[in-house]
Design a protein around this motif. Structure first.
Motif, PDB file in Angstrom:
ATOM      1  N   VAL A   1      13.503   7.199  -5.542  1.00  0.00           N
ATOM      2  CA  VAL A   1      12.542   6.847  -4.413  1.00  0.00           C
ATOM      3  C   VAL A   1      12.761   5.170  -3.871  1.00  0.00           C
ATOM      4  CG1 VAL A   1      10.333   6.011  -3.875  1.00  0.00           C
ATOM      5  CG2 VAL A   1      10.769   8.485  -4.797  1.00  0.00           C
ATOM      6  N   ILE A   2      13.033   4.415  -4.783  1.00  0.00           N
ATOM      7  CA  ILE A   2      13.169   3.092  -4.643  1.00  0.00           C
ATOM      8  C   ILE A   2      14.608   2.940  -3.815  1.00  0.00           C
ATOM      9  CG2 ILE A   2      13.716   0.818  -5.690  1.00  0.00           C
ATOM     10  CD1 ILE A   2      10.930   1.211  -6.028  1.00  0.00           C
ATOM     11  N   ARG A   3      15.640   3.519  -4.282  1.00  0.00           N
ATOM     12  CA  ARG A   3      16.872   3.601  -3.579  1.00  0.00           C
ATOM     13  C   ARG A   3      16.984   4.109  -2.071  1.00  0.00           C
ATOM     14  NH1 ARG A   3      19.318  -0.457  -6.668  1.00  0.00           N
ATOM     15  NH2 ARG A   3      19.956   0.445  -8.561  1.00  0.00           N
ATOM     16  N   LEU A   4      16.262   4.964  -1.894  1.00  0.00           N
ATOM     17  CA  LEU A   4      16.141   5.426  -0.612  1.00  0.00           C
ATOM     18  C   LEU A   4      14.965   5.214   0.158  1.00  0.00           C
ATOM     19  CD1 LEU A   4      16.936   9.248  -1.746  1.00  0.00           C
ATOM     20  CD2 LEU A   4      18.323   7.706  -0.867  1.00  0.00           C
ATOM     21  N   LEU A   5      14.534   3.987  -0.186  1.00  0.00           N
ATOM     22  CA  LEU A   5      13.397   3.429   0.406  1.00  0.00           C
ATOM     23  C   LEU A   5      13.581   3.109   2.011  1.00  0.00           C
ATOM     24  CD1 LEU A   5      11.282   0.814  -1.756  1.00  0.00           C
ATOM     25  CD2 LEU A   5      10.436   2.901  -0.782  1.00  0.00           C
ATOM     26  N   PRO A   6      14.800   2.624   2.150  1.00  0.00           N
ATOM     27  CA  PRO A   6      14.958   2.210   3.525  1.00  0.00           C
ATOM     28  C   PRO A   6      14.861   3.878   4.571  1.00  0.00           C
ATOM     29  CG  PRO A   6      16.743   1.332   2.161  1.00  0.00           C
ATOM     30  CD  PRO A   6      15.918   2.132   1.387  1.00  0.00           C
ATOM     31  N   MET A   7      15.189   4.834   3.976  1.00  0.00           N
ATOM     32  CA  MET A   7      15.042   5.993   4.658  1.00  0.00           C
ATOM     33  C   MET A   7      13.560   6.413   5.065  1.00  0.00           C
ATOM     34  SD  MET A   7      17.741   9.000   3.231  1.00  0.00           S
ATOM     35  CE  MET A   7      17.261  10.279   4.429  1.00  0.00           C
ATOM     36  N   PHE A   8      12.700   6.260   3.902  1.00  0.00           N
ATOM     37  CA  PHE A   8      11.478   6.523   3.882  1.00  0.00           C
ATOM     38  C   PHE A   8      10.619   5.673   4.944  1.00  0.00           C
ATOM     39  CE2 PHE A   8      12.372   8.538  -0.204  1.00  0.00           C
ATOM     40  CZ  PHE A   8      11.924   9.841   0.119  1.00  0.00           C
ATOM     41  N   ASP A   9      10.927   4.220   5.000  1.00  0.00           N
ATOM     42  CA  ASP A   9      10.403   3.328   5.500  1.00  0.00           C
ATOM     43  C   ASP A   9      10.542   3.553   7.226  1.00  0.00           C
ATOM     44  OD1 ASP A   9       9.623   1.316   4.293  1.00  0.00           O
ATOM     45  OD2 ASP A   9      11.328   0.070   4.398  1.00  0.00           O
ATOM     46  N   LEU A  10      11.421   4.455   7.678  1.00  0.00           N
ATOM     47  CA  LEU A  10      11.657   4.721   8.984  1.00  0.00           C
ATOM     48  C   LEU A  10      10.635   5.885   9.436  1.00  0.00           C
ATOM     49  CD1 LEU A  10      15.551   4.552   9.501  1.00  0.00           C
ATOM     50  CD2 LEU A  10      13.916   2.854  10.446  1.00  0.00           C
ATOM     51  N   SER A  11      10.226   6.324   8.680  1.00  0.00           N
ATOM     52  CA  SER A  11       9.548   7.673   9.176  1.00  0.00           C
ATOM     53  C   SER A  11       8.162   7.501   8.774  1.00  0.00           C
ATOM     54  CB  SER A  11       9.900   9.013   8.916  1.00  0.00           C
ATOM     55  OG  SER A  11       9.079  10.034   9.102  1.00  0.00           O
ATOM     56  N   GLU A  12       6.975   7.313   9.697  1.00  0.00           N
ATOM     57  CA  GLU A  12       5.784   7.206   9.233  1.00  0.00           C
ATOM     58  C   GLU A  12       5.065   8.568   8.968  1.00  0.00           C
ATOM     59  OE1 GLU A  12       3.092   5.183  12.106  1.00  0.00           O
ATOM     60  OE2 GLU A  12       4.273   3.386  12.016  1.00  0.00           O
ATOM     61  N   LYS A  13       5.662   9.559   9.423  1.00  0.00           N
ATOM     62  CA  LYS A  13       5.060  10.820   9.332  1.00  0.00           C
ATOM     63  C   LYS A  13       5.255  11.086   7.842  1.00  0.00           C
ATOM     64  CE  LYS A  13       6.764  14.088  12.026  1.00  0.00           C
ATOM     65  NZ  LYS A  13       7.247  15.040  13.237  1.00  0.00           N
ATOM     66  N   ILE A  14       6.380  10.819   7.140  1.00  0.00           N
ATOM     67  CA  ILE A  14       6.993  11.113   5.971  1.00  0.00           C
ATOM     68  C   ILE A  14       5.975  10.358   5.026  1.00  0.00           C
ATOM     69  CG2 ILE A  14       8.814   9.649   5.555  1.00  0.00           C
ATOM     70  CD1 ILE A  14       8.639  13.094   4.156  1.00  0.00           C
ATOM     71  N   ILE A  15       5.505   9.263   5.197  1.00  0.00           N
ATOM     72  CA  ILE A  15       4.672   8.478   4.404  1.00  0.00           C
ATOM     73  C   ILE A  15       3.445   9.127   4.445  1.00  0.00           C
ATOM     74  CG2 ILE A  15       3.716   6.166   4.034  1.00  0.00           C
ATOM     75  CD1 ILE A  15       6.514   5.740   3.454  1.00  0.00           C
ATOM     76  N   TYR A  16       3.082   9.470   5.541  1.00  0.00           N
ATOM     77  CA  TYR A  16       1.440  10.006   5.552  1.00  0.00           C
ATOM     78  C   TYR A  16       1.499  11.333   4.763  1.00  0.00           C
ATOM     79  CZ  TYR A  16      -0.125   6.603   8.837  1.00  0.00           C
ATOM     80  OH  TYR A  16      -0.559   5.318   9.109  1.00  0.00           O
ATOM     81  N   THR A  17       2.695  12.125   4.961  1.00  0.00           N
ATOM     82  CA  THR A  17       2.773  13.616   4.459  1.00  0.00           C
ATOM     83  C   THR A  17       2.820  13.228   2.805  1.00  0.00           C
ATOM     84  OG1 THR A  17       4.364  14.096   6.190  1.00  0.00           O
ATOM     85  CG2 THR A  17       4.120  15.691   4.316  1.00  0.00           C
ATOM     86  N   ILE A  18       3.492  12.199   2.324  1.00  0.00           N
ATOM     87  CA  ILE A  18       3.436  11.844   1.053  1.00  0.00           C
ATOM     88  C   ILE A  18       2.014  11.620   0.483  1.00  0.00           C
ATOM     89  CG2 ILE A  18       4.338  10.540  -0.854  1.00  0.00           C
ATOM     90  CD1 ILE A  18       7.093  10.616   0.856  1.00  0.00           C
ATOM     91  N   LEU A  19       1.438  10.828   1.215  1.00  0.00           N
ATOM     92  CA  LEU A  19       0.319  10.285   0.667  1.00  0.00           C
ATOM     93  C   LEU A  19      -0.913  11.409   0.659  1.00  0.00           C
ATOM     94  CD1 LEU A  19      -0.409   6.887   2.613  1.00  0.00           C
ATOM     95  CD2 LEU A  19      -0.079   7.268   0.394  1.00  0.00           C
ATOM     96  N   ILE A  20      -0.739  12.280   1.588  1.00  0.00           N
ATOM     97  CA  ILE A  20      -1.541  13.473   1.611  1.00  0.00           C
ATOM     98  C   ILE A  20      -1.217  14.482   0.642  1.00  0.00           C
ATOM     99  CG2 ILE A  20      -2.263  15.739   2.976  1.00  0.00           C
ATOM    100  CD1 ILE A  20      -1.875  14.025   5.683  1.00  0.00           C
ATOM    101  N   TRP A  21      -0.146  14.558   0.331  1.00  0.00           N
ATOM    102  CA  TRP A  21       0.530  15.270  -0.904  1.00  0.00           C
ATOM    103  C   TRP A  21      -0.252  14.563  -2.148  1.00  0.00           C
ATOM    104  CZ3 TRP A  21       6.040  17.365  -0.841  1.00  0.00           C
ATOM    105  CH2 TRP A  21       6.283  18.082  -1.705  1.00  0.00           C
ATOM    106  N   PHE A  22      -0.142  13.330  -2.313  1.00  0.00           N
ATOM    107  CA  PHE A  22      -0.584  12.657  -3.523  1.00  0.00           C
ATOM    108  C   PHE A  22      -2.150  13.031  -3.561  1.00  0.00           C
ATOM    109  CE2 PHE A  22      -2.032   8.742  -5.804  1.00  0.00           C
ATOM    110  CZ  PHE A  22      -1.675   8.849  -6.835  1.00  0.00           C
ATOM    111  N   ALA A  23      -2.843  12.890  -2.386  1.00  0.00           N
ATOM    112  CA  ALA A  23      -4.513  13.172  -2.309  1.00  0.00           C
ATOM    113  C   ALA A  23      -4.620  14.433  -3.045  1.00  0.00           C
ATOM    114  CB  ALA A  23      -4.833  12.992  -1.030  1.00  0.00           C
TER     115      ALA A  23
END
Lengths: 510, 478
Positions: free
Chosen positions: B281-303
């Protein structure tokens, strides 16, 4: 100055086993099984060392290694344009060396697995040895066909005479299928031969000559299509490709373990070799044209065989289906019709030699120990045979393509080749690659089931079993070392055949 | 300090030597004693740890710059795969945690496996895993990471499968590896997609193209050619792969499987799983950074994971009176472990270079919480183990599942660690053990009141940790 190349002769490589077979069959050793065994093993060791000279010469001796010889000059059926011509490049030489190695291993393990009719067994094995090497080195299509057909006789006898209860029936089925395949090959080759004569006025069955004919587009398109598919089906039967696999699985189930090791590791590679030398090398344009269909056939085969391997109730059948999956991956790589795909396909060929041989020896030992092939009756071997279990882990990891084992590099190259295949429908190779990925998981499930079934749990009987020792341990250990070595250093294997794959990719591009 | 630069490979070669020695001793039974193997193994681990500690010191407080080296592993015309070693602040921090955990576990294992016929097998497999996880942490490019993550999974399977004569151990470890292969499947597919788009639809594999040194540029290139939808799918595939590899919901039964046949190696397995996930995850952070949608998806996943665990826990505790909640707690922990860095990326303004400063804290915190939970798990063990067909065999083999024995066992570890380890690490582990003992007294009888106290402390620690990181993030942002 003494020229070392004068010592290197393909004649010796190919025909020495046949001579050895004659010696074994002669009254020289009588029926003394110890002498027969020792002679065969010594011969195979010398043969291996001799073939390693070729490998060394390829690596260090020459920049453009290619040797072609014609025995009996041009006099053999010269009126018909048929010459007993043989040739070898880096790829062929490595195949010959590995074939020699596997035969040596098979002779070694036969000691405890073959109990009767030693004289006949070893003589037939040596004939098989010679014909396999002949297939790899033949540069004339009729010579190729001759060795191809010759191979069937010892295989039939070896399965039917030393196999299980249903062996005669399985051997008949195997021969029937393969003979039908050979007929198709014969039809294709005779068509090539006669059409070439009518078009050009010259009789020749040389593979190189045929390549020139084809390049000049002498053959009509329909004839080319028919010949291509006849050749493809002829080789597909032996490869084996779904739906021609039933003879292969039943024959493997009934064959004795040493013969099984040969069929699954070396003999199916002869069909793979035929596909490369004939379908791909002779008809590059047609191969590109039919590549999407071949890819579909490969993916169907991979999925079918992966499911097949998963649902089997017998250990040997599981390994047979695993072989079919491997050959499916070989075909997938080939159908990619690009350099990476070819590299992957060739790598899978070599990986299959070691993995299939190791699997056969492993299952052979288990089968001999428990006197059964069923998963349900085998359990708890891990407690008695920790050495066998450790080596089995390596073999199964190789089967399921864990990185740093030999199969991984092959799978990786095949997948990347297939994924980047340049077809008219750009999406199709991507979907095919993704679908074949699924078999990766199924293969893992079947491989682990094989481990669980044999080594897990507690044995239901109170009998104590022995761990693998002596010659069989040595053979399995060396195979495992090869599996790890080529997994860690894949370039060492690829350097042998990269010229050939370069050439094939170049031909396709043109 | 040139010696540190020149001998970086020693970090993972030392465990490899220990592994080879264990294999040698196993095959030639009387040539090397079990004790020698254990001593070499522990010493190799300690040396690696010392090496990494020196690197940490010079990287954080000295004039060392991050550095990397590569060599070509596989090369054809269209494909080049490099292997290498990347030493930066993040990799050394992660290594420190891995090696420290491994050291404590090896010391504990020495006593745990004494007089056990699988002593050498255990140490061999443990060192193999340690070697691979170390090489994985030091990976210099994404292709190498994916390849080594796959081998690490297989190696973890070997460690889990130690007592393979038990039918359930074999069955569960098989499940573990199959789930791991699903993770590999997702990651390799994602890799192909990345290459496909990076090379503008002509797949040319070049390992150095995906080097972590310039991953920002790579992602920027990638983003030009890929649509938002495809990019989202790609990120989702990578995240699913990470979840499968790290045992996050819905692949959460993985750590539970690992726990089935208890040995001290579980601590290390848990850390390896978590680190492999969080590192990717840390190494691929620049990728995840670019998509807000994926960050929200992951947060929902976490919830969803948290909700699921709560419901699962409540049903089990109050209605079914079962005690097998632990594995969902592990899933939660790993999720937190992996998702935490993600949630703190572009939203809070933390850059990767700053984030790595906090990774050791996160690792230690999780370790801390893990020790805490393990106390309860030890007690649960005596209850749940009875339901398993070959439980008697487990108890007689290891004979330490009763509460008093477990406490003794942990005290022994504490003493050992106090004696042998560097003081700071020993204090942390020892402190964890003492706090754990204190907490055990609350949750001993499984009463609701005690359980609530236990849960409250657990949640508070997690929240504090989370708040601490977020607050620090805000400070940096200001």
């Amino acid at each position: 100055m003494f020229d070392i190349t004068s010592l290197l002769s393909l004649n010796i490589i190919i025909f020495a086993p046949a001579v050895a077979a004659l010696i074994v069959a002669s009254p020289l050793f009588g029926t003394n099984q110890i002498y027969i065994r020792r002679f065969t093993k010594t011969f195979a060791t010398i043969h291996l060392l001799y073939s390693l000279f070729f490998v060394a010469y390829y690596l260090y001796g020459s920049d453009n290694f290619y040797q072609e010889i014609t025995i009996l000059g041009n006099s053999w059926l010269s009126k018909l344009g048929i010459n007993a011509a043989f040739g070898a490049d880096g790829f062929t030489i490595l195949l010959c060396a590995f074939t020699s190695l596997i035969f040596l291993f098979v002779f070694i393990i036969s000691k405890t697995m073959i109990r009767t009719k030693h004289k006949m067994y070893y003589a037939l094995m040596l004939v098989l040895f010679s014909s396999t090497l002949g297939i790899f080195c033949a540069k004339d299509m009729f010579v190729f066909l001759l060795f191809w057909q010759t191979e069937l006789i010892p295989i039939f006898l070896l399965i039917s005479q030393w196999g299980g209860v249903k062996a005669p029936k399985a051997a008949q089925k195997y021969i029937l299928y393969n003979f039908s395949g050979s007929l198709l090959l014969m039809v294709a080759m005779i068509s090539l031969y006669y059409y070439g004569y009518h078009a050009n006025g010259t009789l020749s069955s040389s593979i190189d000559f045929l390549r020139i004919y084809q390049a000049d587009n002498i053959f009509p398109e329909l004839l080319q299509d028919i010949i291509f598919w006849c050749l493809f089906i002829g080789f597909a039967v032996k490869l084996p490709i779904i739906p021609f696999h039933t003879c292969y699985t039943s024959c493997l189930t009934e064959a004795p373990a040493p013969v099984r090791a040969l069929i699954s590791s070396v003999l199916i590679n002869t069909a793979a070799y035929g596909l490369i030398r004939f379908n791909l090398d002779l008809f590059p344009e047609l191969f590109t044209k039919f590549a999407p269909i071949i890819m579909l056939i490969a993916v169907t085969g991979i999925l079918w065989a992966s499911f097949g391997a998963f649902k089997q109730k017998e250990i040997v059948k599981t390994t047979a289906y695993i072989n079919i999956v491997y050959m499916g991956f070989f075909l997938l790589g080939l159908s990619a019709a690009n350099k990476t795909g070819f590299d992957g396909a060739f790598f899978i060929m070599f990986a299959n030699i070691f993995v299939a041989a190791a699997l056969s020896i492993m299952t052979g030992y288990i089968e001999q120990t428990f006197k059964t092939k069923s998963f349900q009756e085998i359990a708890g071997l891990g407690k008695f045979a920790p050495r066998l279990m450790s080596l089995s882990y390596i073999i199964i990891f190789a089967v399921i393509g864990v990185p740093l084992t030999i199969s991984f590099s092959g799978f990786f190259l095949v997948f990347s080749g297939a994924f980047s295949a340049d077809f008219a429908d750009a999406l199709m190779p991507k979907i095919c690659t993704a679908v074949s990925f699924v078999s990766f998981i199924l293969l893992a499930a079947s491989g682990l089931r094989l481990l669980d079934g044999c080594f897990g749990g507690i044995s239901q009987t109170e009998k104590k079993y022995n761990d693998i020792t002596g010659h069989r341990l040595m053979v399995l250990l060396i195979l495992c070392l090869f599996i790890i070595f080529f997994g860690c250093f894949p370039d060492s294997l690829m350097s042998f055949y990269s010229d050939v794959t370069d050439m094939l990719a170049e031909v396709l591009r043109v | 300090m040139q010696i540190l630069y020149d001998n970086t490979a020693l970090i993972y070669l030392l465990p490899l030597i220990a592994f080879l020695l264990a294999i040698f001793a196993k095959f030639f039974k009387y040539s090397v004693s079990e004790k020698s193997v254990a001593v070499v193994s522990i010493s190799a681990n300690a040396l690696s740890l010392a090496f990494v500690s020196a690197l940490i010191f010079y990287l954080f407080f000295g004039d060392f710059e991050p550095f990397s080296f590569d060599f070509i592993w596989l090369k054809t015309t269209d494909l080049t795969v490099s292997m290498g070693c990347l030493i930066d602040k993040f990799s050394v921090c992660a290594l420190f945690v891995v090696l420290l955990t491994a050291l404590t576990v090896q010391i504990a294992s020495y006593k745990f496996f004494q007089d056990n016929d699988k002593f050498l097998t255990y140490f061999g497999r443990f060192n193999l895993l340690l070697f691979l996880i170390t090489a994985f942490v030091l990976s210099s490019n994404l292709v190498q990471s994916v390849i080594l993550a796959a081998v690490t999974g297989a190696s973890a399977f070997l460690l889990l499968n130690l007592n393979s004569e038990k039918y359930n151990v074999m069955r569960y470890s098989r499940r573990f590896l199959i789930i791991d292969r699903i993770g590999d499947f997702c990651l390799i597919t994602a890799l192909f997609i990345i290459f496909y788009f990076i090379n503008t639809y002509e797949l040319t594999f070049e390992g150095s193209l995906l080097s972590f040194n310039n991953f920002n540029d790579i992602v920027a290139d990638l983003y030009v050619y890929i649509s938002d939808e495809n990019f989202y799918i790609l990120c989702l595939m990578i995240f699913t792969g990470i979840c499968a590899k790290s045992g996050i919901f819905p692949f959460h039964s993985k750590p539970a499987v690992a726990l089935y046949d208890y040995s001290p190696a579980f601590y290390f397995l848990f850390i390896s799983l978590s680190i492999s996930g969080s590192l990717l995850v840390i190494r691929l952070l620049p990728m995840f950074d670019l998509s807000e949608k994926i960050i929200y998806t992951i947060l929902i996943w976490f919830a969803l994971i948290v909700l699921y665990s709560l419901v699962y826990e409540i049903i089990n505790r109050f209605y079914l009176h079962k005690n097998d909640n632990s594995y969902i707690v592990y899933s939660c922990l790993t999720a937190l472990y992996v998702i935490l860095p993600l949630t703190m990326t572009s939203k809070t303004g933390i850059f990767k270079s700053d984030l790595m400063l906090y990774m050791p804290f996160i690792f230690f915190a999780v370790l801390y919480v893990f020790w805490f939970i393990s106390g309860e798990k030890f007690y649960c063990r005596t209850q749940t183990v009875k339901n398993i067909s070959d439980s008697a065999d487990i108890v007689t083999r290891f004979g330490c599942f009763a509460a008093e024995q477990v406490t003794d066992f942990l005290c022994n570890i504490t003493r050992l660690t106090d004696k042998y380890l560097i003081p700071a690490a020993a204090n942390i582990v020892g402190y964890c053990c003492r706090v754990k003992s204190w907490l055990i007294s609350f949750s001993q009888n499984g009463k609701i009141r005690n359980y609530l106290i236990y849960s409250l402390i657990f949640i508070s620690v997690m929240l504090l940790l989370y708040l601490f990181i977020l607050l620090e993030a805000e400070n940096i942002n200001v």
